[in-house]
Design a protein around this motif. Structure first.
Motif, short mmCIF file in Angstrom:
data_model
loop_
_atom_site.label_atom_id
_atom_site.label_comp_id
_atom_site.label_asym_id
_atom_site.label_seq_id
_atom_site.Cartn_x
_atom_site.Cartn_y
_atom_site.Cartn_z
N ASP A 24 56.57 53.86 63.71
CA ASP A 24 55.89 54.72 62.73
C ASP A 24 55.21 55.91 63.42
O ASP A 24 55.23 57.03 62.90
N TYR A 25 54.63 55.63 64.58
CA TYR A 25 53.94 56.70 65.31
C TYR A 25 54.92 57.80 65.74
O TYR A 25 54.67 58.99 65.53
N GLU A 52 60.80 62.68 55.68
CA GLU A 52 62.20 62.26 55.87
C GLU A 52 62.27 61.05 56.80
O GLU A 52 62.97 60.07 56.52
N ASN A 53 61.53 61.10 57.91
CA ASN A 53 61.51 59.97 58.84
C ASN A 53 60.99 58.70 58.17
O ASN A 53 61.51 57.60 58.39
N ASN A 54 59.95 58.83 57.35
CA ASN A 54 59.40 57.67 56.64
C ASN A 54 60.43 57.06 55.70
O ASN A 54 60.56 55.84 55.58
N LEU A 55 61.17 57.93 55.02
CA LEU A 55 62.18 57.46 54.07
C LEU A 55 63.33 56.75 54.78
O LEU A 55 63.81 55.70 54.32
N THR A 56 63.80 57.30 55.91
CA THR A 56 64.91 56.64 56.61
C THR A 56 64.46 55.32 57.22
O THR A 56 65.20 54.33 57.19
N SER A 57 63.22 55.27 57.71
CA SER A 57 62.69 54.00 58.24
C SER A 57 62.59 52.96 57.12
O SER A 57 62.88 51.77 57.32
N LYS A 58 62.17 53.42 55.94
CA LYS A 58 62.08 52.51 54.78
C LYS A 58 63.46 51.95 54.42
O LYS A 58 63.62 50.76 54.14
N LEU A 70 64.61 48.05 54.72
CA LEU A 70 65.10 47.40 53.50
C LEU A 70 66.43 46.69 53.76
O LEU A 70 66.61 45.53 53.39
N VAL A 71 67.36 47.39 54.41
CA VAL A 71 68.68 46.81 54.67
C VAL A 71 68.59 45.68 55.68
O VAL A 71 69.22 44.63 55.52
N ALA A 72 67.78 45.87 56.73
CA ALA A 72 67.66 44.85 57.78
C ALA A 72 67.05 43.55 57.23
O ALA A 72 67.41 42.45 57.67
N GLN A 73 66.15 43.68 56.26
CA GLN A 73 65.46 42.48 55.75
C GLN A 73 66.13 41.90 54.51
O GLN A 73 65.62 40.95 53.93
#
Length: 558
Positions: free
Chosen positions: A79-80, A138-144, A148-151
């Protein structure tokens, strides 16, 4: 650099944006104060040192976070860096603009080369500080999306599996199992379908805003600049896609028809995608450890360079490839620049894809390894279509050793690999055309985007029947294609590279040693020239040349 380091034991410490900016300011001051090209180049080497340190920390974080998205420490670190990476990019653009406009540019070009200055010109066109808040979002959205997919876990026959580990059932030789696994997967994906729509909708709007802020009509132009397209444009890519439709789709359709007969089916449905033989796809005969033993034998016999490379990878345990819960699906290679070491991340799941990791990702890693000591960092600033030629071609060079991995089914693997390569190019081209349409028409609703995908499927994959599947049949296949969310316009690079890998294949069918020498020479060029030029330098054609696709199709022996 410590001689006996192991990847899992490498120390990690956050590099703060404050410490980075302090060092960055000194570099900018030093560059301004330099009184000659020689002095500016010495400052430039300090820039290399700063970026190597920062990128090593970011790559370690990404790998460890991707390996376990439930790890709170590395989630916070990811996140950082998501938050500060646009600020790092801001410094890079400011600094490189000084390089670009230097009164000693002629000297700097003699040291660094001309291609990096073209790349700087493109980077200046792709970034401005006004984008920082949008890039952070944009970075926050791609991380989200990635989390989501990984979990996303699927309950199947008493097991709780992530999407990667479910793959062995989705590709089972038993059709009833494939249908059951595919249905379970679709039912689970439907529970996150709205979220997938929502994240992508926000990404499209965000990227469109970025384009407008930079003065572009839409994101397509900015997306191409972000991908560092330094020797071709969207018209060249459109011409390539048209060649795919004209020459490769008919070949792929004929191949799918042969596959249908081989599988004894009345029609091919989506559950049969990627299944090549009635008795199932060839699978590795041994354990993960056996795969590495065989990999070491293969690379020790292929060439002295590959032997040195693979021994280095094993000595430093630079692979994280075992599938496990909370691990992000997919695979990648990256470089730990401070250690001059490639790393390979993947998800073994007992399918032939495990061997593709040892060939494809190791093709990337091999190229990174043999050029790791180049003191000019820009020489390894490789555009992605070039990087994918390294990996996809290595898959074909490795085919001589497939008996080590598949035993008596080695020929089945070779047949499947070639057919899969041919089937992929229309799919990858479809992904690219989909993105071009979406970013040209950002006003489309999620439902309208799915209709665009369905229409493209008819053009690129006319053999496919979804049999009323509620997820994949609703034009949602692309939502599991990470590149569409994470790296817009990347995917066509795989297609361009695959056609170049097929060129290497036709050459190795004629003379393996000559083909290998050309491949090695191509890898060593790294990023010192433009993509079409580097192909020409080793006697290959560029995918953008008229007649290229027709010639490839005529030479392929299915």
């Amino acid at each position: 650099m410590e001689e006996n380091f192991k990847l899992a034991e490498l120390p990690y410490e956050r590099i703060t944006i404050e410490s980075f900016q302090k060092e960055a300011e000194k570099i900018i001051e030093g560059f301004k104060a330099a009184k000659s090209g020689e002095e500016q180049f010495l400052v430039h080497k300090k820039y290399y040192g700063l970026m190597e340190k920062m990128r090593t920390a970011i790559v370690l974080t990404e790998m460890r976070h991707s390996g376990d998205v439930s790890d709170k420490f590395y989630e916070a670190e990811q996140d950082y860096y998501d938050e500060i990476s646009p600020k790092i990019e801001s410094f890079e653009v400011k600094y490189k603009k000084m390089l670009f406009e230097s009164e000693y540019r002629e000297y700097l070009e003699s040291k660094i080369g001309k291609v990096p200055f073209k790349n700087i010109e493109i980077q200046i066109k792709s970034f401005n500080d006004v984008l920082i808040p949008l890039k952070q979002e944009e970075n926050n959205l791609t991380s989200k999306y990635n989390k989501l997919v990984a979990q996303t876990k699927v309950e199947f026959r008493g097991e709780t599996l992530n999407l990667s580990l479910l793959g062995k059932y989705v590709r089972s030789k038993d059709r009833a199992t494939r249908i059951e696994a595919s249905r379970a997967r679709s039912e689970k994906l439907l529970t996150i379908a709205n979220e997938l729509d929502e994240i992508y909708d926000k990404l499209v709007k965000n990227r469109n805003e970025q384009a407008k802020a930079m003065g572009y009509e839409n994101y397509v132009e900015l997306g191409y600049y972000n991908m560092k397209r330094n020797s071709y444009d969207k018209n060249d890519v459109a011409n390539f896609r048209n060649q795919v439709k004209k020459y490769l789709v008919p070949l792929a359709s004929k191949m799918h028809e042969e596959r249908r007969k081989r599988l004894g089916l009345e029609k091919l449905e989506y559950v049969d995608e990627g299944v090549y033989f009635l008795d199932g796809n060839p699978a590795p005969t041994g354990t993960a450890d056996d795969i590495f033993v065989s990999g070491q034998k293969m690379y020790s016999e292929l060439s002295p360079e590959t032997k040195e490379f693979f021994d280095f990878m094993l000595k430093h345990e630079l692979f994280d490839v075992l599938g496990r819960a909370n691990k992000i699906p997919g695979g990648f290679m990256d470089m730990l620049l401070l250690y001059k070491a490639p790393i390979v991340f993947a998800n073994f799941n007992g399918t032939s894809g495990d061997i593709d990791v040892i060939t494809h990702e190791c093709g990337h890693a091999f190229q990174g390894f043999i050029t790791r000591n180049d003191e000019i960092m820009e020489n390894n600033d490789i555009t992605s279509e070039t990087a994918e030629v390294h990996s996809m071609s290595m898959e074909f060079f490795a085919e001589k050793w497939m008996e080590l991995f598949f035993g008596h089914r080695a020929d089945d693997y070779r047949k499947m690999h070639l057919e899969d390569a041919i089937a992929f190019i229309p799919y990858g081209s479809m992904v690219d055309e989909f993105q071009e349409i979406i970013y040209t028409k950002p006003e489309l609703t999620p439902a309208e985007r799915r209709e665009v995908w369905k229409q493209l499927e008819k053009e690129y994959k006319p053999h496919l029947d979804f049999n009323d599947d509620k997820f994949y049949g609703d034009g949602r296949t692309w939502q599991l294609q990470q590149h569409i969310y994470n790296w817009p316009f990347y995917y066509i690079d795989y297609c361009l590279a695959q056609t170049c890998a097929l060129q290497f294949k036709t050459r190795m069918d004629e003379d393996y040693k000559v083909a290998w020498d050309k491949y090695l020479a191509f890898c060593l060029q790294s990023a010192k020239d433009y993509f079409p030029n580097m192909l020409h330098n080793v006697g290959l054609k560029s995918p953008f040349e008229d007649g290229f696709m027709k010639e490839i199709v005529e030479k392929i022996k299915l």
